[in-house]
Design a protein around this motif. Structure first.
Motif, PDB file in Angstrom:
ATOM      1  N   ILE A   1       0.877  -1.047   0.163  1.00 41.18           N
ATOM      2  CA  ILE A   1       0.066   0.032   0.114  1.00 41.18           C
ATOM      3  C   ILE A   1       0.840   1.258  -0.103  1.00 41.18           C
ATOM      4  O   ILE A   1       0.452   2.279  -0.668  1.00 41.18           O
TER       5      ILE A   1
ATOM      6  N   TYR B   1      -8.093  -3.776  -3.529  1.00 42.04           N
ATOM      7  CA  TYR B   1      -7.865  -2.275  -2.858  1.00 42.04           C
ATOM      8  C   TYR B   1      -7.392  -1.612  -4.004  1.00 42.04           C
ATOM      9  O   TYR B   1      -7.660  -0.312  -4.099  1.00 42.04           O
TER      10      TYR B   1
ATOM     11  N   CYS C   1     -10.918  -0.587  -5.880  1.00 45.43           N
ATOM     12  CA  CYS C   1     -11.920  -0.006  -4.966  1.00 45.43           C
ATOM     13  C   CYS C   1     -12.251   1.253  -5.294  1.00 45.43           C
ATOM     14  O   CYS C   1     -11.469   2.178  -5.333  1.00 45.43           O
TER      15      CYS C   1
ATOM     16  N   LYS D   1     -12.206   3.198  -0.804  1.00 47.31           N
ATOM     17  CA  LYS D   1     -11.309   2.609   0.187  1.00 47.31           C
ATOM     18  C   LYS D   1     -11.332   2.974   1.447  1.00 47.31           C
ATOM     19  O   LYS D   1     -11.729   4.029   1.753  1.00 47.31           O
TER      20      LYS D   1
ATOM     21  N   TYR E   1      -7.906  -0.385   3.289  1.00 47.96           N
ATOM     22  CA  TYR E   1      -8.437  -1.550   2.806  1.00 47.96           C
ATOM     23  C   TYR E   1      -9.500  -1.341   1.559  1.00 47.96           C
ATOM     24  O   TYR E   1     -10.198  -0.329   1.790  1.00 47.96           O
ATOM     25  N   ALA E   2      -9.865  -2.427   0.863  1.00 44.39           N
ATOM     26  CA  ALA E   2     -10.906  -2.364   0.033  1.00 44.39           C
ATOM     27  C   ALA E   2     -12.334  -2.147   0.997  1.00 44.39           C
ATOM     28  O   ALA E   2     -12.309  -2.953   2.065  1.00 44.39           O
TER      29      ALA E   2
END
Length: 386
Positions: A17, A49, A52, A55, A59-60
């Motif tokens: 990330i 993620y 998405c 978010k 996280y998704a």
């Protein structure tokens, strides 16, 4: 998150990330480690993620249209490659599509996808030896098309070591794509056999190692499905950090206990009427086509013999898994004071290797019984003379 029931490796996930936030995400990564620890689910989570719409806390969201389609393996930007059975029709192989599957294989594939969408530790397994080059050729065509909503294109390759099985043409074809990767495309190769990947592929990927899960984490996870602590303790120790295996053991626990009793009757109590039962059990497991249950049957034998070894050293050893069989262990140790239990483990390992090579199952089972008896210093000819 896509999976609320996934034990997330926060260190690896957060590293990816952070790399994405600073535009330093590599174009290809390898998730490697033992089976059953959630590597594939982490790939799906990260794919969600990246695409998405909403978010949340890194996280998704798990609920937007992109997340739902990714979880059900229906998102146009996310490609999944898994080993596929080979086809005799070369033109179909070249098409690289699911058309190479028979109806029963296709139904199994769809069932596996549905199971995977719910259970992060479920396995998509068509009992195939390789990833056909046709899938890589089709992938190249798909990647040349524009992505949906300008999102990330994700290519997930599960059991990636099977790119290199036999003919290495699929691995070399993928290598050419990795050498000139399309923009905003991420390849996630997932493998439990890291050493079998081509070094040239490894060199073009950033590698992330997933360690086995601590036994205490597996115990806590199983408490959501099982209340009996004795059963949880047995399964947790037997799984050796493999949560996927732990769940399979839990679902087949009663059968496992029956198999253990049968193994003791065959190897140590010398009940010849169980020889055929032992052979039939192997044949049935093979016909079921479920390699996990087949593998568990051999794992059981090794764990049982290890138990006997630990019991012989220390009757109260914490390494003993099947403590409810202690009475049997006393009998075995007294009956076979000169037994070579370590060689018995090697015999099981050797028989399992033969099974993987598709030798005659029935003959292999009988041969294993005789080999195990030789380790116990038993003359099998006397068994059949009585």
């Amino acid at each position: 998150m896509i999976y609320n029931n996934l034990i997330l490796n926060n260190s690896i996930f957060n590293t990816l990330i952070r790399a994405n936030k600073i535009n330093r995400l590599p174009h290809a990564v390898i998730f490697h480690g033992d089976d059953g620890i959630g590597k594939e689910a982490h790939a799906i989570e990260f794919a969600a993620y990246l695409n998405c719409n909403f978010k949340s806390k890194g996280y998704a969201c798990g609920n937007c249209s992109n997340c739902i389609r990714i979880k059900s393996f229906q998102h146009g930007n996310v490609k999944l490659l898994v080993p596929m059975p080979s086809s005799k029709n070369s033109s179909k192989i070249n098409s690289g599509s699911l058309h190479t599957l028979s109806k029963s294989q296709f139904d199994t594939y769809l069932k596996s996808l549905k199971s995977k969408s719910k259970n992060p530790y479920s396995k998509i397994d068509l009992n195939a030896k390789s990833i056909p080059i046709g899938l890589i050729r089709q992938l190249r065509k798909d990647l040349s098309m524009s992505s949906l909503d300008n999102g990330w294109k994700i290519v997930m390759i599960f059991d990636a070591e099977k790119l290199c099985t036999g003919n290495q043409a699929p691995a070399n074809a993928l290598l050419k794509i990795l050498e000139e990767p399309p923009i905003k495309t991420l390849f996630i190769l997932v493998t439990s056999r890291f050493s079998r990947l081509l070094e040239t592929i490894k060199s073009r990927c950033q590698c992330f190692y997933f360690g086995n899960l601590p036994i205490d984490e597996i115990k806590n996870y199983l408490k959501f499905y099982e209340k009996k602590l004795e059963k949880i303790n047995i399964i947790s120790k037997m799984s050796e950090g493999n949560l996927g295996l732990a769940l399979k053991l839990l679902n087949n626990y009663e059968i496992i206990l029956k198999d253990l009793e049968m193994i003791i009757n065959v190897y140590f109590k010398l009940k010849t009427n169980y020889f055929r039962i032992f052979q039939d059990r192997l044949l049935d497991l093979n016909r079921i086509g479920n390699r996990e249950l087949f593998n568990i049957f051999f794992l059981l034998q090794i764990q049982l013999i290890r138990d006997i070894i630990f019991f012989k050293i220390d009757e109260e050893s914490n390494h003993i898994i099947f403590k409810n069989f202690k009475t049997e262990y006393v009998m075995i140790i007294k009956k076979y004071p000169n037994a070579d239990f370590y060689s018995m483990i090697n015999m099981v390992d050797g028989a399992y290797a033969y099974e993987q090579a598709n030798v005659n199952l029935s003959l292999n089972a009988l041969g294993l019984i005789f080999d195990m008896h030789s380790c116990l210093k038993i003359d099998n000819t006397k068994l059949f003379n009585h």
